[in-house]
Scaffold this motif. Sequence first.
Motif, PDB file in Angstrom:
ATOM      1  N   THR A  32       0.841  -1.198   0.000  1.00 49.81           N
ATOM      2  CA  THR A  32       0.000   0.000   0.000  1.00 49.81           C
ATOM      3  C   THR A  32       0.874   1.246   0.000  1.00 49.81           C
ATOM      4  O   THR A  32       1.724   1.426   0.868  1.00 49.81           O
ATOM      5  N   GLN A  33       0.682   2.076  -0.999  1.00 52.95           N
ATOM      6  CA  GLN A  33       1.430   3.322  -1.108  1.00 52.95           C
ATOM      7  C   GLN A  33       0.696   4.265  -2.067  1.00 52.95           C
ATOM      8  O   GLN A  33      -0.239   3.849  -2.756  1.00 52.95           O
ATOM      9  N   GLY A  34       1.092   5.507  -2.093  1.00 51.33           N
ATOM     10  CA  GLY A  34       0.476   6.465  -2.998  1.00 51.33           C
ATOM     11  C   GLY A  34       0.859   6.193  -4.440  1.00 51.33           C
ATOM     12  O   GLY A  34       1.953   5.706  -4.731  1.00 51.33           O
ATOM     13  N   GLN A  64      -4.397   5.449  -3.438  1.00 52.21           N
ATOM     14  CA  GLN A  64      -3.606   4.435  -2.761  1.00 52.21           C
ATOM     15  C   GLN A  64      -3.692   3.156  -3.597  1.00 52.21           C
ATOM     16  O   GLN A  64      -4.738   2.845  -4.172  1.00 52.21           O
ATOM     17  N   ASP A 116      -6.726   0.953  -2.990  1.00 51.05           N
ATOM     18  CA  ASP A 116      -8.090   1.430  -3.187  1.00 51.05           C
ATOM     19  C   ASP A 116      -8.879   0.465  -4.066  1.00 51.05           C
ATOM     20  O   ASP A 116      -8.389   0.010  -5.109  1.00 51.05           O
TER      21      ASP A 116
END
Length: 389
Positions: A68-70, A88, A91
């Motif tokens: 999970t990361q931008g 993210q 999402d």
Amino acid sequence: QLRHLFGSAVPAFPPKFYLAMTKSMADERRSQLEQYLQNVTLDSNITNSDVFIGFFRKLQQDTFEIQTQGAFLDVYLADGSNIRLDIQTSDTAQRILEVTFCKMGLSRELIKYFSLFFFQDRDDGALSVVTKVAEFELPYVSLQSMKELHCKLGIRKWYMDPSLDTRLMDCRASLNLLYMQAIQEVKRNWVKPTEGQMQELEFLQKNENKAKFLELIREMRFYGYVRLDPCICDYPEEGCSADIYVGNNEINCCIKLPTNQTKEVSFKINRLRSWQVTSLGATKDGEEDTLELRFEYNDSGTWQWIILYTKQAFLLSSCLKKMISEQMMKAAKGGQKMEIKMPESTKNSKKSSIQEKQVIHSGFISRKRFLVRPNEDDCVFEKIREEDL
């Protein structure tokens, strides 16, 4: 956790092998897990629960090793433009859709009429709608796993009854989406206007009369249908090629016979009793798996199985389910009683059915001959290592 929340509505989880597995044992375990997920996802109450979404999110991320990361994600509209989202990687599709429509100014009440799809722009200029994205799927993760297919993520309306357009005409954002998609379908020859109708459409488009344009195009052949890529079928005989349009309660096939003659056939949804999607495996090393969708159809009083060999079998299955659900909603509003009979297990039951005096539908998956993928939402187990099964 699911059984604690939903009780007997959730099937028992397949037992795990604790000794070293052979390849056949691993294949069987994978098959059982796929079947379990297929059964669970029949119930929208389960798939919308936080427990299920959390489980599936972790499953997808672990399978494709994406933390999970931008990230940035482009969502394409029918006119070729795109909306870039700051998201993210974890999402879900439902979250992506909500954020996109918030940016577009679309009312939340109208989101249910649209969905995300993966599609390809083919080398010959044709548009290929690959599959519908499940609400609990992670679009960013799926795109990473489909890089070799060069897919894009796009928004399309998601209903099969063209008359439902009227519910979206009062919102500028939804009107624009319908208008862009309608223009795209005319340009790609998905819709079949007469010469006179085409002139009227061109006039309305030139004057940017979107509402009148959509009102007129609803009268035209194949408007609101999903067009599949050309495929092979066994009707009326083996080896025929077919162009397929799905919508308005029919599967319409323009079939090219071995004699080079063409035959148009309309398979009405209310004469279709059951269908199944089967994965036949890759025909050659490095090629994609071959899929088939077969459906049981009442042709002049006789039930027969008709087979379509198409990579879009899961998309076709989704369209059939959607048409059935729209029929059920109409029947419910009209006061007609419809009984839904679901199988206890897709492994032991031949069919599930929706009945209204006679059986009119069944969606099921058989594992008698082949290892079958579940629907388009549930194909991640093939990527899991044998030691994780």
